[in-house]
Design a protein around this motif. Structure first.
Motif, short mmCIF file in Angstrom:
data_model
loop_
_atom_site.label_atom_id
_atom_site.label_comp_id
_atom_site.label_asym_id
_atom_site.label_seq_id
_atom_site.Cartn_x
_atom_site.Cartn_y
_atom_site.Cartn_z
N LEU A 189 0.81 -1.22 0.00
CA LEU A 189 0.00 0.00 0.00
C LEU A 189 0.84 1.27 0.00
O LEU A 189 0.32 2.38 0.02
CB LEU A 189 -0.91 0.01 1.24
N LEU A 190 2.17 1.08 0.00
CA LEU A 190 3.08 2.20 0.18
C LEU A 190 2.79 3.35 -0.79
O LEU A 190 2.73 4.51 -0.39
CB LEU A 190 4.51 1.70 -0.03
N SER A 191 2.55 3.02 -2.05
CA SER A 191 2.41 4.08 -3.05
C SER A 191 1.09 4.84 -2.89
O SER A 191 0.93 5.93 -3.44
CB SER A 191 2.54 3.50 -4.46
N ASP A 192 0.14 4.27 -2.13
CA ASP A 192 -1.14 4.97 -1.94
C ASP A 192 -1.08 6.00 -0.81
O ASP A 192 -1.97 6.83 -0.70
CB ASP A 192 -2.24 3.96 -1.58
N TYR A 193 -0.07 5.91 0.05
CA TYR A 193 -0.05 6.76 1.25
C TYR A 193 1.29 7.47 1.41
O TYR A 193 2.24 6.91 1.95
CB TYR A 193 -0.37 5.91 2.49
N PRO A 194 1.36 8.72 0.96
CA PRO A 194 2.64 9.45 0.98
C PRO A 194 3.14 9.75 2.39
O PRO A 194 4.30 10.10 2.55
CB PRO A 194 2.31 10.75 0.23
N ASN A 195 2.29 9.59 3.42
CA ASN A 195 2.75 9.86 4.79
C ASN A 195 3.05 8.58 5.57
O ASN A 195 3.16 8.58 6.78
CB ASN A 195 1.71 10.69 5.56
N LEU A 196 3.17 7.46 4.83
CA LEU A 196 3.41 6.16 5.48
C LEU A 196 4.87 5.76 5.38
O LEU A 196 5.48 5.83 4.30
CB LEU A 196 2.53 5.09 4.81
N VAL A 197 5.45 5.38 6.53
CA VAL A 197 6.79 4.79 6.56
C VAL A 197 6.66 3.40 7.17
O VAL A 197 6.06 3.25 8.24
CB VAL A 197 7.78 5.64 7.40
N VAL A 198 7.18 2.39 6.49
CA VAL A 198 7.15 1.03 7.02
C VAL A 198 8.57 0.65 7.43
O VAL A 198 9.51 0.82 6.64
CB VAL A 198 6.61 0.03 5.97
N LEU A 199 8.72 0.18 8.66
CA LEU A 199 10.03 -0.30 9.12
C LEU A 199 10.04 -1.82 9.12
O LEU A 199 9.06 -2.44 9.54
CB LEU A 199 10.33 0.19 10.55
N GLN A 200 11.11 -2.39 8.63
CA GLN A 200 11.34 -3.82 8.80
C GLN A 200 12.80 -3.97 9.22
O GLN A 200 13.53 -3.00 9.30
CB GLN A 200 11.03 -4.59 7.52
N THR A 201 13.20 -5.20 9.50
CA THR A 201 14.56 -5.40 9.98
C THR A 201 15.07 -6.76 9.54
O THR A 201 14.26 -7.67 9.28
CB THR A 201 14.62 -5.29 11.52
N LEU A 202 16.37 -6.90 9.45
CA LEU A 202 16.95 -8.22 9.19
C LEU A 202 17.32 -8.91 10.51
O LEU A 202 17.88 -9.99 10.52
CB LEU A 202 18.19 -8.08 8.29
N SER A 203 16.97 -8.26 11.64
CA SER A 203 17.41 -8.74 12.95
C SER A 203 16.61 -9.93 13.49
O SER A 203 17.07 -10.61 14.38
CB SER A 203 17.32 -7.63 13.99
N LYS A 204 15.41 -10.15 13.00
CA LYS A 204 14.56 -11.17 13.61
C LYS A 204 14.45 -12.40 12.71
O LYS A 204 15.25 -13.30 12.82
CB LYS A 204 13.19 -10.56 13.94
N ALA A 205 13.48 -12.42 11.79
CA ALA A 205 13.27 -13.61 10.97
C ALA A 205 14.51 -13.96 10.14
O ALA A 205 14.81 -15.13 9.91
CB ALA A 205 12.07 -13.40 10.06
N TRP A 206 15.23 -12.94 9.69
CA TRP A 206 16.39 -13.19 8.82
C TRP A 206 17.64 -13.59 9.58
O TRP A 206 18.67 -13.92 8.99
CB TRP A 206 16.67 -11.95 7.95
N GLY A 207 17.56 -13.51 10.90
CA GLY A 207 18.68 -14.02 11.71
C GLY A 207 19.96 -13.21 11.63
O GLY A 207 21.05 -13.76 11.71
N MET A 208 19.85 -11.90 11.47
CA MET A 208 21.07 -11.10 11.32
C MET A 208 21.16 -9.98 12.36
O MET A 208 21.71 -8.91 12.08
CB MET A 208 21.12 -10.47 9.92
N ALA A 209 20.68 -10.24 13.57
CA ALA A 209 20.68 -9.20 14.60
C ALA A 209 22.09 -8.65 14.82
O ALA A 209 22.29 -7.46 15.08
CB ALA A 209 20.09 -9.72 15.91
N GLY A 210 23.09 -9.52 14.74
CA GLY A 210 24.46 -9.10 15.00
C GLY A 210 25.05 -8.22 13.92
O GLY A 210 26.08 -7.56 14.14
#
Ligand SMILES: *Cc1c(COP(=O)(O)O)cnc(C)c1O
Length: 347
Positions: A189-210
Protein backbone atom coordinates in the motif's frame (compact mmCIF):
# COMPACT_ATOMS: atom_id res chain seq x y z
CA UNK A 1 -0.74 18.87 4.21
CA UNK A 2 2.23 18.80 1.88
CA UNK A 3 5.22 16.69 2.94
CA UNK A 4 7.53 19.66 2.62
CA UNK A 5 5.57 21.48 5.36
CA UNK A 6 6.35 18.65 7.79
CA UNK A 7 10.10 18.77 7.19
CA UNK A 8 12.20 20.83 9.59
CA UNK A 9 13.32 24.02 7.81
CA UNK A 10 17.03 23.33 8.42
CA UNK A 11 16.65 19.88 6.83
CA UNK A 12 14.72 21.29 3.85
CA UNK A 13 17.68 23.48 3.01
CA UNK A 14 20.40 21.02 4.09
CA UNK A 15 23.36 20.73 1.77
CA UNK A 16 24.33 17.07 2.37
CA UNK A 17 27.92 15.86 2.55
CA UNK A 18 29.04 15.01 -0.94
CA UNK A 19 31.29 11.97 -0.99
CA UNK A 20 34.14 11.62 -3.41
CA UNK A 21 32.33 8.65 -4.93
CA UNK A 22 29.18 10.64 -5.70
CA UNK A 23 30.90 12.25 -8.64
CA UNK A 24 31.99 9.11 -10.48
CA UNK A 25 29.85 6.05 -11.25
CA UNK A 26 31.67 2.81 -11.91
CA UNK A 27 33.82 0.24 -10.17
CA UNK A 28 36.82 0.36 -12.46
CA UNK A 29 39.30 3.19 -12.45
CA UNK A 30 42.26 4.59 -10.64
CA UNK A 31 40.78 5.92 -7.43
CA UNK A 32 42.89 8.73 -6.07
CA UNK A 33 39.97 10.73 -4.72
CA UNK A 34 39.21 9.58 -1.16
CA UNK A 35 42.60 9.40 0.57
CA UNK A 36 42.16 5.67 1.11
CA UNK A 37 45.05 3.24 1.31
CA UNK A 38 45.73 1.88 -2.18
CA UNK A 39 46.79 -1.55 -0.83
CA UNK A 40 43.99 -4.06 -1.29
CA UNK A 41 43.04 -6.02 1.85
CA UNK A 42 39.37 -6.34 0.96
CA UNK A 43 38.35 -3.39 3.11
CA UNK A 44 40.63 -0.52 2.15
CA UNK A 45 37.92 1.26 0.10
CA UNK A 46 34.97 3.22 1.49
CA UNK A 47 31.60 1.49 1.04
CA UNK A 48 28.95 2.60 -1.45
CA UNK A 49 27.01 5.35 0.39
CA UNK A 50 23.88 4.43 -1.60
CA UNK A 51 24.09 0.65 -1.03
CA UNK A 52 23.08 0.03 -4.64
CA UNK A 53 23.89 -3.71 -4.64
CA UNK A 54 21.97 -4.42 -1.43
CA UNK A 55 19.01 -2.40 -2.62
CA UNK A 56 18.88 -4.27 -5.91
CA UNK A 57 18.64 -7.52 -3.91
CA UNK A 58 16.01 -6.17 -1.52
CA UNK A 59 13.84 -4.50 -4.16
CA UNK A 60 12.49 -7.70 -5.80
CA UNK A 61 12.41 -9.48 -2.43
CA UNK A 62 10.13 -6.83 -0.96
CA UNK A 63 8.31 -5.79 -4.13
CA UNK A 64 9.20 -2.12 -3.78
CA UNK A 65 11.36 0.17 -5.89
CA UNK A 66 14.99 0.80 -4.96
CA UNK A 67 14.16 4.49 -4.55
CA UNK A 68 11.68 3.51 -1.83
CA UNK A 69 14.26 1.70 0.35
CA UNK A 70 16.44 3.10 3.13
CA UNK A 71 19.06 0.84 4.74
CA UNK A 72 20.25 1.74 8.23
CA UNK A 73 22.42 0.55 11.09
CA UNK A 74 19.44 -1.30 12.58
CA UNK A 75 15.87 0.03 12.62
CA UNK A 76 17.02 2.30 15.40
CA UNK A 77 18.91 4.47 12.93
CA UNK A 78 15.76 4.94 10.84
CA UNK A 79 13.73 5.83 13.96
CA UNK A 80 16.27 8.45 15.05
CA UNK A 81 16.51 9.92 11.54
CA UNK A 82 12.73 10.35 11.37
CA UNK A 83 12.84 12.44 14.55
CA UNK A 84 15.70 14.52 13.21
CA UNK A 85 13.99 15.12 9.86
CA UNK A 86 10.44 15.83 11.02
CA UNK A 87 10.60 17.06 14.62
CA UNK A 88 11.64 20.47 15.92
CA UNK A 89 13.34 19.82 19.29
CA UNK A 90 11.42 21.38 22.20
CA UNK A 91 8.39 22.07 20.01
CA UNK A 92 7.10 19.10 18.01
CA UNK A 93 5.52 16.06 19.61
CA UNK A 94 5.17 12.42 18.62
CA UNK A 95 2.54 9.80 19.44
CA UNK A 96 2.97 6.11 20.12
CA UNK A 97 0.82 3.22 21.17
CA UNK A 98 1.60 1.80 24.61
CA UNK A 99 2.84 -0.66 25.56
CA UNK A 100 5.22 -0.89 22.63
CA UNK A 101 8.87 -0.92 21.60
CA UNK A 102 10.93 1.22 23.99
CA UNK A 103 13.18 2.74 21.35
CA UNK A 104 10.53 5.17 20.05
CA UNK A 105 10.46 6.99 23.38
CA UNK A 106 14.24 6.90 23.83
CA UNK A 107 14.69 8.45 20.38
CA UNK A 108 12.07 11.09 21.27
CA UNK A 109 13.87 11.89 24.54
CA UNK A 110 17.25 12.17 22.83
CA UNK A 111 15.76 14.61 20.33
CA UNK A 112 13.89 16.57 23.03
CA UNK A 113 10.52 15.70 21.53
CA UNK A 114 7.47 15.07 23.73
CA UNK A 115 6.17 11.52 23.36
CA UNK A 116 2.44 11.08 23.89
CA UNK A 117 1.71 7.46 24.78
CA UNK A 118 -1.78 6.16 24.06
CA UNK A 119 -2.76 2.94 25.82
CA UNK A 120 -4.03 0.11 23.68
CA UNK A 121 -7.59 -1.01 24.26
CA UNK A 122 -7.94 -3.70 26.94
CA UNK A 123 -8.10 -6.40 24.27
CA UNK A 124 -4.84 -4.97 22.81
CA UNK A 125 -6.64 -3.66 19.72
CA UNK A 126 -5.69 -0.31 18.19
CA UNK A 127 -7.26 2.73 19.95
CA UNK A 128 -7.90 4.54 16.66
CA UNK A 129 -9.91 7.45 18.05
CA UNK A 130 -7.69 8.07 21.06
CA UNK A 131 -4.58 8.06 18.85
CA UNK A 132 -6.11 10.68 16.59
CA UNK A 133 -7.40 12.67 19.56
CA UNK A 134 -3.87 12.87 20.98
CA UNK A 135 -2.70 14.81 17.91
CA UNK A 136 -2.44 18.59 17.66
CA UNK A 137 -0.83 21.06 15.26
CA UNK A 138 2.67 20.13 16.52
CA UNK A 139 2.31 16.36 16.10
CA UNK A 140 4.72 15.06 13.50
CA UNK A 141 5.20 11.30 13.99
CA UNK A 142 2.88 8.49 15.06
CA UNK A 143 4.28 5.02 15.80
CA UNK A 144 2.31 1.81 15.39
CA UNK A 145 4.19 -1.44 15.89
CA UNK A 146 2.39 -4.34 14.18
CA UNK A 147 2.75 -7.14 15.19
CA UNK A 148 3.30 -5.26 18.41
CA UNK A 149 6.14 -5.81 20.84
CA UNK A 150 5.45 -6.91 23.62
CA UNK A 151 1.76 -7.81 23.14
CA UNK A 152 2.43 -9.98 20.08
CA UNK A 153 -0.72 -9.12 18.13
CA UNK A 154 -0.98 -7.55 14.69
CA UNK A 155 -3.57 -4.80 14.29
CA UNK A 156 -6.46 -4.84 11.83
CA UNK A 157 -5.27 -3.30 8.58
CA UNK A 158 -8.39 -1.16 8.31
CA UNK A 159 -7.67 0.34 11.77
CA UNK A 160 -4.09 1.16 10.82
CA UNK A 161 -5.27 2.71 7.55
CA UNK A 162 -7.76 4.95 9.33
CA UNK A 163 -4.91 6.36 11.37
CA UNK A 164 -2.71 6.76 8.29
CA UNK A 165 -5.51 8.59 6.43
CA UNK A 166 -6.45 10.92 9.25
CA UNK A 167 -3.22 11.69 11.11
CA UNK A 168 -1.82 14.98 9.75
CA UNK A 169 1.82 13.82 10.03
CA UNK A 170 3.98 10.77 9.31
CA UNK A 171 2.71 7.34 10.42
CA UNK A 172 5.42 4.76 11.04
CA UNK A 173 4.29 1.14 10.97
CA UNK A 174 7.04 -0.99 12.51
CA UNK A 175 6.84 -4.47 10.98
CA UNK A 176 9.89 -5.99 12.68
CA UNK A 177 7.89 -9.21 13.24
CA UNK A 178 5.80 -9.28 10.04
CA UNK A 179 7.58 -12.38 8.69
CA UNK A 180 6.17 -14.46 11.55
CA UNK A 181 2.61 -13.35 10.80
CA UNK A 182 0.14 -14.71 8.28
CA UNK A 183 -1.31 -11.26 7.67
CA UNK A 184 -0.22 -9.11 4.78
CA UNK A 185 1.91 -6.13 5.77
CA UNK A 186 1.61 -2.55 4.56
CA UNK A 187 4.28 -2.61 1.83
CA UNK A 188 1.82 -3.20 -1.05
CA UNK A 189 0.00 0.00 0.00
CA UNK A 190 3.08 2.20 0.18
CA UNK A 191 2.41 4.08 -3.05
CA UNK A 192 -1.14 4.97 -1.94
CA UNK A 193 -0.05 6.76 1.25
CA UNK A 194 2.64 9.45 0.98
CA UNK A 195 2.75 9.86 4.79
CA UNK A 196 3.41 6.16 5.48
CA UNK A 197 6.79 4.79 6.56
CA UNK A 198 7.15 1.03 7.02
CA UNK A 199 10.03 -0.30 9.12
CA UNK A 200 11.34 -3.82 8.80
CA UNK A 201 14.56 -5.40 9.98
CA UNK A 202 16.95 -8.22 9.19
CA UNK A 203 17.41 -8.74 12.95
CA UNK A 204 14.56 -11.17 13.61
CA UNK A 205 13.27 -13.61 10.97
CA UNK A 206 16.39 -13.19 8.82
CA UNK A 207 18.68 -14.02 11.71
CA UNK A 208 21.07 -11.10 11.32
CA UNK A 209 20.68 -9.20 14.60
CA UNK A 210 24.46 -9.10 15.00
CA UNK A 211 24.98 -7.41 11.64
CA UNK A 212 22.79 -4.36 12.40
CA UNK A 213 20.75 -3.89 9.28
CA UNK A 214 17.35 -2.21 9.42
CA UNK A 215 15.10 -1.21 6.56
CA UNK A 216 12.69 1.64 6.03
CA UNK A 217 10.27 1.86 3.11
CA UNK A 218 8.53 5.07 2.07
CA UNK A 219 7.95 7.50 -0.77
CA UNK A 220 11.06 8.43 -2.76
CA UNK A 221 10.76 11.92 -1.27
CA UNK A 222 10.96 10.72 2.35
CA UNK A 223 13.73 8.22 1.52
CA UNK A 224 15.60 11.07 -0.15
CA UNK A 225 15.57 13.08 3.08
CA UNK A 226 16.69 10.05 5.10
CA UNK A 227 19.62 9.54 2.74
CA UNK A 228 20.65 13.15 3.02
CA UNK A 229 20.62 13.17 6.82
CA UNK A 230 22.25 9.77 7.49
CA UNK A 231 26.00 9.33 7.93
CA UNK A 232 27.33 8.88 4.40
CA UNK A 233 28.91 5.46 5.03
CA UNK A 234 26.38 4.07 7.51
CA UNK A 235 26.54 0.48 6.23
CA UNK A 236 30.06 -0.89 6.22
CA UNK A 237 31.64 -3.16 3.62
CA UNK A 238 31.77 -6.24 5.88
CA UNK A 239 28.08 -5.95 6.83
CA UNK A 240 27.02 -5.45 3.19
CA UNK A 241 28.93 -8.51 2.03
CA UNK A 242 27.58 -10.80 4.72
CA UNK A 243 24.01 -9.51 4.35
CA UNK A 244 24.18 -10.08 0.58
CA UNK A 245 25.31 -13.65 1.16
CA UNK A 246 22.75 -14.43 3.87
CA UNK A 247 19.86 -12.94 1.87
CA UNK A 248 20.42 -15.72 -0.67
CA UNK A 249 20.06 -18.42 2.01
CA UNK A 250 16.33 -18.98 2.45
CA UNK A 251 14.95 -18.75 5.99
CA UNK A 252 11.54 -20.24 5.12
CA UNK A 253 12.36 -23.50 6.89
CA UNK A 254 13.35 -21.63 10.05
CA UNK A 255 10.14 -19.61 9.91
CA UNK A 256 8.09 -22.81 9.68
CA UNK A 257 9.87 -24.25 12.71
CA UNK A 258 9.29 -21.07 14.74
CA UNK A 259 5.57 -21.04 13.87
CA UNK A 260 5.12 -24.71 14.79
CA UNK A 261 7.08 -24.21 18.01
CA UNK A 262 5.09 -21.07 18.85
CA UNK A 263 1.88 -23.08 18.72
CA UNK A 264 3.30 -25.98 20.74
CA UNK A 265 4.81 -23.66 23.32
CA UNK A 266 1.56 -21.68 23.66
CA UNK A 267 -0.37 -24.89 24.31
CA UNK A 268 2.19 -26.18 26.80
CA UNK A 269 2.29 -22.87 28.66
CA UNK A 270 -1.51 -22.73 28.80
CA UNK A 271 -1.57 -26.07 30.64
CA UNK A 272 0.33 -24.77 33.68
CA UNK A 273 -1.81 -23.81 36.65
CA UNK A 274 0.25 -20.68 37.32
CA UNK A 275 -0.27 -19.39 33.75
CA UNK A 276 -3.41 -17.28 33.50
CA UNK A 277 -3.32 -16.12 29.88
CA UNK A 278 -1.15 -16.87 26.87
CA UNK A 279 -1.91 -14.07 24.45
CA UNK A 280 -2.26 -14.88 20.74
CA UNK A 281 0.96 -14.05 18.87
CA UNK A 282 1.79 -13.04 15.31
CA UNK A 283 5.45 -12.75 16.29
CA UNK A 284 8.33 -15.00 17.41
CA UNK A 285 7.52 -14.55 21.08
CA UNK A 286 4.67 -15.21 23.47
CA UNK A 287 3.34 -12.89 26.14
CA UNK A 288 2.10 -14.87 29.13
CA UNK A 289 0.31 -13.57 32.21
CA UNK A 290 1.21 -15.64 35.26
CA UNK A 291 0.42 -15.63 38.99
CA UNK A 292 3.65 -13.90 39.99
CA UNK A 293 5.88 -12.72 37.13
CA UNK A 294 8.73 -11.55 39.36
CA UNK A 295 8.90 -14.85 41.24
CA UNK A 296 8.84 -16.91 38.04
CA UNK A 297 11.36 -14.62 36.37
CA UNK A 298 13.81 -15.14 39.25
CA UNK A 299 13.23 -18.89 39.22
CA UNK A 300 14.01 -19.04 35.51
CA UNK A 301 17.13 -16.90 35.92
CA UNK A 302 18.35 -19.24 38.67
CA UNK A 303 17.96 -22.02 36.12
CA UNK A 304 19.84 -20.02 33.51
CA UNK A 305 16.77 -19.32 31.38
CA UNK A 306 16.45 -15.67 30.51
CA UNK A 307 13.11 -14.20 29.45
CA UNK A 308 11.86 -10.62 29.44
CA UNK A 309 9.97 -9.46 32.52
CA UNK A 310 7.25 -7.04 31.40
CA UNK A 311 5.54 -6.80 34.83
CA UNK A 312 6.15 -3.06 35.10
CA UNK A 313 4.83 -2.30 31.60
CA UNK A 314 1.36 -0.78 31.11
CA UNK A 315 -1.39 -3.43 30.62
CA UNK A 316 1.22 -6.15 31.20
CA UNK A 317 1.10 -6.68 34.98
CA UNK A 318 2.56 -10.12 35.81
CA UNK A 319 3.48 -10.75 32.19
CA UNK A 320 6.63 -12.38 30.84
CA UNK A 321 7.66 -12.14 27.20
CA UNK A 322 9.20 -15.39 26.04
CA UNK A 323 11.04 -15.70 22.73
CA UNK A 324 10.35 -18.91 20.82
CA UNK A 325 13.62 -20.85 20.74
CA UNK A 326 14.74 -24.07 19.08
CA UNK A 327 12.64 -27.18 19.82
CA UNK A 328 15.30 -28.25 22.31
CA UNK A 329 15.38 -24.88 24.07
CA UNK A 330 11.60 -24.83 24.33
CA UNK A 331 11.57 -28.33 25.84
CA UNK A 332 14.14 -27.20 28.38
CA UNK A 333 11.91 -24.25 29.30
CA UNK A 334 8.88 -26.51 29.73
CA UNK A 335 10.89 -28.89 31.90
CA UNK A 336 11.98 -26.07 34.21
CA UNK A 337 8.41 -24.75 34.33
CA UNK A 338 7.21 -28.20 35.43
CA UNK A 339 9.64 -28.07 38.32
CA UNK A 340 8.37 -24.61 39.15
CA UNK A 341 4.79 -25.85 39.18
CA UNK A 342 5.69 -28.69 41.57
CA UNK A 343 7.57 -26.28 43.81
CA UNK A 344 4.74 -23.73 43.98
CA UNK A 345 2.09 -26.45 44.45
CA UNK A 346 3.88 -27.48 47.66
CA UNK A 347 2.80 -24.35 49.48
C1 LIG B 1 13.63 -6.04 17.53
C2 LIG B 1 12.84 -4.88 17.04
C3 LIG B 1 13.33 -4.04 16.05
C4 LIG B 1 14.65 -4.29 15.42
O1 LIG B 1 15.58 -3.32 15.69
P1 LIG B 1 17.00 -3.40 14.94
O2 LIG B 1 17.63 -2.13 15.37
O3 LIG B 1 16.70 -3.44 13.47
O4 LIG B 1 17.69 -4.64 15.41
C5 LIG B 1 12.54 -2.99 15.61
N1 LIG B 1 11.32 -2.78 16.11
C6 LIG B 1 10.82 -3.59 17.06
C7 LIG B 1 9.45 -3.35 17.56
C8 LIG B 1 11.56 -4.64 17.56
O5 LIG B 1 11.04 -5.43 18.53
Amino acid sequence: MQLIDLIRPNIRSLQPYSTARDEYEGDLGTFLDANESPFDNGYNRYPDPHQKRLKSLLSPLKGVGKENIFIGNGSDEAIDLLFRIFCEPGKSNAISIAPSYGMYEVAADINDVEMRKVLLNDDFSLPVYRLLEAADADSRLLFICSPNNPTGNAFAREDILRVVREFPGIVIVDEAYIDFSDILGMLPLLSDYPNLVVLQTLSKAWGMAGLRCGLAFASAEIIGYMNRVKYPYNINVATSEIVERLLSEPVLQHLKVIKVERKKLAEALGDFLFVKIVYPSDANFLLAKVDDANDLYDYLINNKIIVRNRDKVALCKDCLRITVGTPKENLRLIEILKNYEEKTADY
